[in-house]
Design a protein around this motif. Structure first.
Motif, short mmCIF file in Angstrom:
data_model
loop_
_atom_site.label_atom_id
_atom_site.label_comp_id
_atom_site.label_asym_id
_atom_site.label_seq_id
_atom_site.Cartn_x
_atom_site.Cartn_y
_atom_site.Cartn_z
N UNK A 237 1.45 -10.32 4.53
CA UNK A 237 2.38 -9.41 3.87
C UNK A 237 3.55 -10.16 3.26
N UNK A 238 3.98 -11.24 3.90
CA UNK A 238 5.11 -12.02 3.40
C UNK A 238 4.83 -12.59 2.00
N UNK A 239 3.58 -12.99 1.76
CA UNK A 239 3.23 -13.54 0.45
C UNK A 239 3.42 -12.51 -0.64
N UNK A 240 3.09 -11.26 -0.38
CA UNK A 240 3.29 -10.19 -1.35
C UNK A 240 4.77 -9.86 -1.50
N UNK A 241 5.47 -9.79 -0.38
CA UNK A 241 6.88 -9.41 -0.40
C UNK A 241 7.71 -10.42 -1.19
N UNK A 242 7.32 -11.70 -1.15
CA UNK A 242 8.04 -12.70 -1.92
C UNK A 242 7.92 -12.46 -3.41
N UNK A 243 6.85 -11.78 -3.82
CA UNK A 243 6.67 -11.43 -5.23
C UNK A 243 7.17 -10.03 -5.55
N UNK A 244 7.81 -9.39 -4.57
CA UNK A 244 8.32 -8.05 -4.77
C UNK A 244 7.24 -7.00 -4.88
N UNK A 245 6.12 -7.22 -4.18
CA UNK A 245 4.95 -6.35 -4.28
C UNK A 245 4.51 -5.93 -2.88
N UNK A 246 4.07 -4.69 -2.76
CA UNK A 246 3.54 -4.23 -1.48
C UNK A 246 2.14 -4.80 -1.27
N UNK A 247 1.79 -5.21 -0.07
CA UNK A 247 0.44 -5.75 0.19
C UNK A 247 -0.62 -4.69 -0.01
N UNK A 248 -1.78 -5.10 -0.52
CA UNK A 248 -2.87 -4.16 -0.75
C UNK A 248 -3.50 -3.67 0.55
N UNK A 249 -3.60 -4.57 1.52
CA UNK A 249 -4.22 -4.23 2.80
C UNK A 249 -3.15 -4.00 3.85
N UNK A 250 -3.43 -3.17 4.84
CA UNK A 250 -2.48 -2.93 5.91
C UNK A 250 -3.03 -3.44 7.24
N UNK A 251 -2.18 -3.44 8.25
CA UNK A 251 -2.59 -3.96 9.55
C UNK A 251 -3.73 -3.15 10.15
N UNK A 252 -3.73 -1.86 9.90
CA UNK A 252 -4.79 -1.01 10.43
C UNK A 252 -6.17 -1.47 9.94
N UNK A 253 -6.26 -1.91 8.68
CA UNK A 253 -7.54 -2.40 8.16
C UNK A 253 -8.03 -3.59 8.96
#
Length: 386
Positions: A237-253
């Motif tokens: 998730x941190x990789x997406x957040x650094x680009x100002x983007x929500x991650x496509x996948x969530x922890x539940x997946x």
């Protein structure tokens, strides 16, 4: 149900739409697709839906298609009604903008693809060539019936692309970089095949990782505890957040698909001492390793290359895998032993003016891609065998 029955028995396949993959028997669905390709398998698509990674909230509305007779399902395709163009990796934002300027609604559109997965593979599951063609023809008629602007078939394998070409789609090409196992016994044997400058570059990058004291391991998803999955997810998730983007996948997946027995997920983990600092999320399918996502919390020289490329190559060699698809784009992969190859998609746009404009653009783009592919092939990182 779209279509009318043939007398008493449904001998001609009838088209049905399904808002959830769970409404389609898993065994019937999987029987139509190549079992070695993980991303069209029922359990993968169902995990995305069950975890709400796709659905109304994310703008990916499942609209899966089956062709059915009284004997059962004879063809199927993963299909989504989309409110946007995120998570596709075949970029049509400029088409949407042009459509908007012309006063034409571009969304919703129909997407025949696997979500968040820029990996070529089967998109049209069918019992034979005839039903595959029937399915493709039916798909091209759905935008009008469902009020969508267009249909897009993304990262289709060659068989599906050939089928799609018979119903007047607009072809689009791009380039990815994949690694192939030429019978290497170990990583050093792979390095020996490279040109001297490329070999030294990789050796230097790997040496920096060793000097930094980092250590790696590759673990099957079902061997990872829930607490470690939480740490892995935080890196992703941190990789997406650094680009100002929500991650496509969530922890539940990950807690569902990643922890189930026999999952094809393989996690490449990097630690500095006991501290987890990076990970690569990969999936094994048949003779191929698919590199899908990565995450990092710290900055080390060469960490991305080691985590996402060299560790994956090493794993392929150890496990006898023949192919490493490390994801979309990235010409820097060429210098690290990956070779360029063409990817394909096909597009149908209902509005004639927009279709004509896109067709003209794609003709020029295909020529540019073909020229670039030839240039890249002339700069192979491998030694010419004498």
């Amino acid at each position: 149900m779209i279509g009318a029955p043939d007398a008493a028995l449904h001998l001609t396949p009838q088209l049905r739409l399904h808002q959830r993959i769970s409404g389609i028997p898993a065994q019937a669905w999987d029987a139509l697709f190549d079992s070695a390709y993980p991303f069209t398998r029922h359990d993968f698509l169902k995990a995305l839906e069950d975890s709400a990674c796709v659905g109304t909230r994310t703008g990916w509305h499942p609209s899966h298609v089956t062709l059915e007779t009284d004997a059962g399902i004879v063809a199927a395709a993963p299909l989504y009604l989309k409110d946007h163009s995120y998570g596709e990796f075949v970029f049509d934002w400029s088409w949407a903008e042009a459509s908007h300027r012309a006063g034409i609604d571009y969304y919703p559109k129909l997407l025949c693809a696997t979500p968040f997965t820029p990996s070529s593979g089967p998109r049209l599951g069918a019992s034979n060539a005839a039903t595959r063609q029937q399915l493709m023809t039916a798909l091209t008629q759905l935008p009008t019936q469902l009020g969508a602007s267009s249909l897009h078939l993304l990262f289709a394998q060659q068989e599906d692309q050939n089928t799609a070409a018979k119903v007047d789609g607009l072809p689009r090409n791009d380039i990815q970089f994949h690694w192939h196992n030429h019978g290497y016994t170990d990583f050093e044997a792979f390095l020996a095949r490279l040109r001297a400058d490329k070999r030294k570059k990789i050796q230097r990058e790997r040496r920096r990782i060793v000097e930094a004291g980092l250590r790696f391991e590759t673990i099957k998803g079902d061997e990872i505890a829930e607490s470690l999955w939480a740490d892995i997810y935080a890196l992703y998730a941190n990789t997406y957040e650094e680009r100002g983007q929500a991650p496509y996948l969530n922890l539940r997946f990950f807690l569902d698909y990643g922890m189930r027995a026999g999952t094809p997920l393989r996690m490449i983990l990097c630690r500095d001492g006991e501290h987890l600092v990076a990970c690569a999320i990969t999936i094994v399918g048949g003779d191929t390793l698919y590199g899908r996502h990565w995450g990092a919390a710290e900055r080390y020289n060469g960490l991305h290359f080691e985590t996402c490329y060299y560790q994956g190559i090493d794993y392929c060699i150890r496990e006898g895998l023949q192919h490493y698809d490390a994801g979309a784009q990235g010409e820097h992969k060429l210098a690290r032993g990956f070779e360029p190859q063409l990817t394909q998609s096909m597009h149908w746009l209902s509005e004639p003016r927009l279709s004509q404009a896109v067709a003209s653009y794609l003709r020029r783009e295909r020529q540019m891609v073909a020229t670039r592919l030839e240039e890249l092939r002339q700069h192979s990182p491998y030694r010419i065998e004498g």
